[in-house]
Scaffold this motif. Structure first.
Motif, mmCIF file in Angstrom:
data_model
loop_
_atom_site.group_PDB
_atom_site.id
_atom_site.type_symbol
_atom_site.label_atom_id
_atom_site.label_comp_id
_atom_site.label_asym_id
_atom_site.label_seq_id
_atom_site.Cartn_x
_atom_site.Cartn_y
_atom_site.Cartn_z
ATOM 1 N N HIS A 47 0.816 -1.216 0.000
ATOM 2 C CA HIS A 47 0.000 0.000 0.000
ATOM 3 C C HIS A 47 0.845 1.259 0.000
ATOM 4 N N CYS B 159 -7.228 1.322 -5.122
ATOM 5 C CA CYS B 159 -6.786 0.071 -4.511
ATOM 6 C C CYS B 159 -7.903 -0.469 -3.626
ATOM 7 N N CYS C 138 -7.778 -1.193 -0.716
ATOM 8 C CA CYS C 138 -7.688 -0.622 0.637
ATOM 9 C C CYS C 138 -8.406 0.709 0.740
ATOM 10 N N CYS D 78 -1.668 2.699 -4.995
ATOM 11 C CA CYS D 78 -0.859 1.714 -4.263
ATOM 12 C C CYS D 78 -0.142 0.808 -5.275
#
Ligand SMILES: [Zn+2]
Length: 325
Positions: free
Chosen positions: A167, A177, A179, A184
Motif C-alpha cells: 500500500h 486500490c 484498501c 498503491c
C-alpha cells in the motif's frame, strides 16, 4: 540446544486459499512432515482451527517427540499481544481468538504473526536473506504483502500494522486500490493488476499470443499467462513485465531510501519470471536511489517459495520463547 530441549517447532501458514503446516527443526533446516490442503475459510474459524490441529498432530507423529510450540502466519490485522485475528477480508473472519483456540487443543505455546511478516522472516532465517541485518520482503500474489526484518526481529510498528509495502503509493492520483487509497503499488503489480494492465493495452499491442488467450477466456488473463508468454518470447508480454519491474522499482526505491537495507527479497508467483522482471526492476531502482544505498542492496528472488511462510511462522514462535534465532 540442551538435552531434552525441543527439537522441532510447528509452522503453519493460513492462506486465503490453502493451509500449509510443517515441522521446522529448531536449529533451522528443511521442514519435515509438510502437509497442505484447502483453507475453506467459509466453514468458519472453528472448523479451520480443527483442521490446523489435525495437520499439526500429523506432523508431530511424523517427527516423534520434541515439538516445542506452534507458530502461525495468518492474514491480518492481528492483535499479537492477545493472540486475536481482528479482521481478515481474505478469510472473512473477525475477532477470532486463534491463539487460544489452538493452544487449548494442543497444549503447546502458540504465537501468531501476519502471514507476509512470516514469509519475510522465513527468507531472513533460512532463505535468500540469510544473515542480513536489514531485510524487506515482498510477496507478489493476489495482493502484495510485505515484511520488514531489522536486527533479527520483525518490525511491527505501533499497532502491528508495519510492513504494508503493497500500500505504498507509486502514483498520488493513480488507480484505486482495494484498501480505499489510490496509486498503491498493489493496484499495479499484484497478480490481478498485472493481468488487468495486460488486457487494457491489448488493443494497441500488435501481434501477441495474449490477445487470443484473452478472447478465449471471458474472465480475462492471469499474471501466470503473462509470465508464460513472456518466457516464450512474446514481445508484448515482455513489455508488460518490464513495466511491472519499473513500477515495483518505485516502491523498492522508496524502501531503499527509507531503510538502506542489505537485501530486498521478492517472492510470489510473478517473481518466478526471473530476469524478465528483475533486470528492469534493478535498473530503475538504481536510477532512483543514491549510489551508496543501491550498491549496498541486493534485490533478489525468494528462495523458499513454498515454505517461507511456515519456516517464518516457526521462527516467530522461537523468537517468542527464546528471543533470538
Ligand atoms: Zn492500497
Amino acid at each position: 540446544m540442551k538435552d531434552g530441549a525441543p527439537r522441532w517447532i510447528a509452522g503453519v501458514d493460513i492462506g486465503g486459499t490453502n493451509l500449509r503446516a510443517g515441522m521446522v527443526p529448531c536449529e533451522g533446516g528443511e521442514p519435515a512432515g509438510v502437509t497442505s490442503g484447502p483453507t475453506r475459510a467459509e466453514e468458519g474459524a472453528e472448523r479451520v482451527a480443527a483442521r490446523v490441529v489435525e495437520m499439526i498432530r500429523a506432523g508431530m507423529e511424523a517427527v516423534g517427540e520434541g515439538v516445542g510450540g506452534v507458530g502461525v502466519g495468518v492474514p491480518g490485522p492481528l492483535d499479537r499481544e492477545r493472540g486475536i485475528v481482528i479482521e481478515t477480508p481474505n478469510l472473512g473472519w473477525r475477532d477470532v481468538p486463534l491463539r487460544g483456540m489452538l493452544a487449548g487443543r494442543l497444549g503447546l505455546p502458540v504465537a501468531l504473526d501476519n502471514d507476509a511478516n512470516c514469509a519475510a522472516y522465513g527468507e531472513w532465517w533460512l532463505g535468500a536473506g540469510r544473515g542480513a541485518d536489514r531485510l524487506v520482503g515482498l510477496t507478489l500474489g493476489t495482493g502484495i504483502g510485505g515484511g520488514i526484518v531489522l536486527g533479527g526481529e520483525i518490525y511491527h510498528g505501533a499497532s502491528d500494522a508495519a510492513g504494508e509495502v503493497g500500500h505504498m503509493s507509486v502514483h498520488f492520483e493513480g488507480r484505486r486500490c482495494a484498501c480505499g487509497s489510490r496509486g498503491c503499488v498493489e493496484a499495479y503489480a499484484s497478480g490481478p493488476a498485472i493481468a488487468a494492465r495486460a488486457v487494457e493495452g491489448i488493443g494497441a499491442a500488435g501481434d501477441t499470443v495474449l490477445a487470443s488467450l484473452a478472447a478465449e477466456n471471458p474472465d480475462g488473463l492471469t499474471a501466470e499467462a503473462v509470465c508464460e508468454a513472456a518466457g516464450d518470447g512474446d514481445g508484448y508480454a515482455i513489455r508488460i513485465l518490464e513495466e511491472t519491474g519499473r513500477i515495483l522499482a518505485v516502491a523498492v526505491a522508496n524502501l531503499v531510501h527509507l531503510f538502506n537495507p542489505d537485501v530486498i527479497v521478492i517472492g510470489g508467483g510473478v517473481a518466478a519470471a526471473g530476469d524478465l522482471l528483475f533486470e528492469p526492476l534493478r535498473a530503475e531502482m538504481r536510477r532512483r536511489t543514491f549510489r551508496s544505498a543501491a550498491d549496498a542492496c541486493r534485490v533478489v528472488p525468494a528462495e523458499l517459495p513454498e515454505t517461507a511462510g511456515i519456516i517464518g511462522a516457526a521462527a516467530v514462535l522461537k523468537h517468542a520463547l527464546h528471543g533470538s534465532q
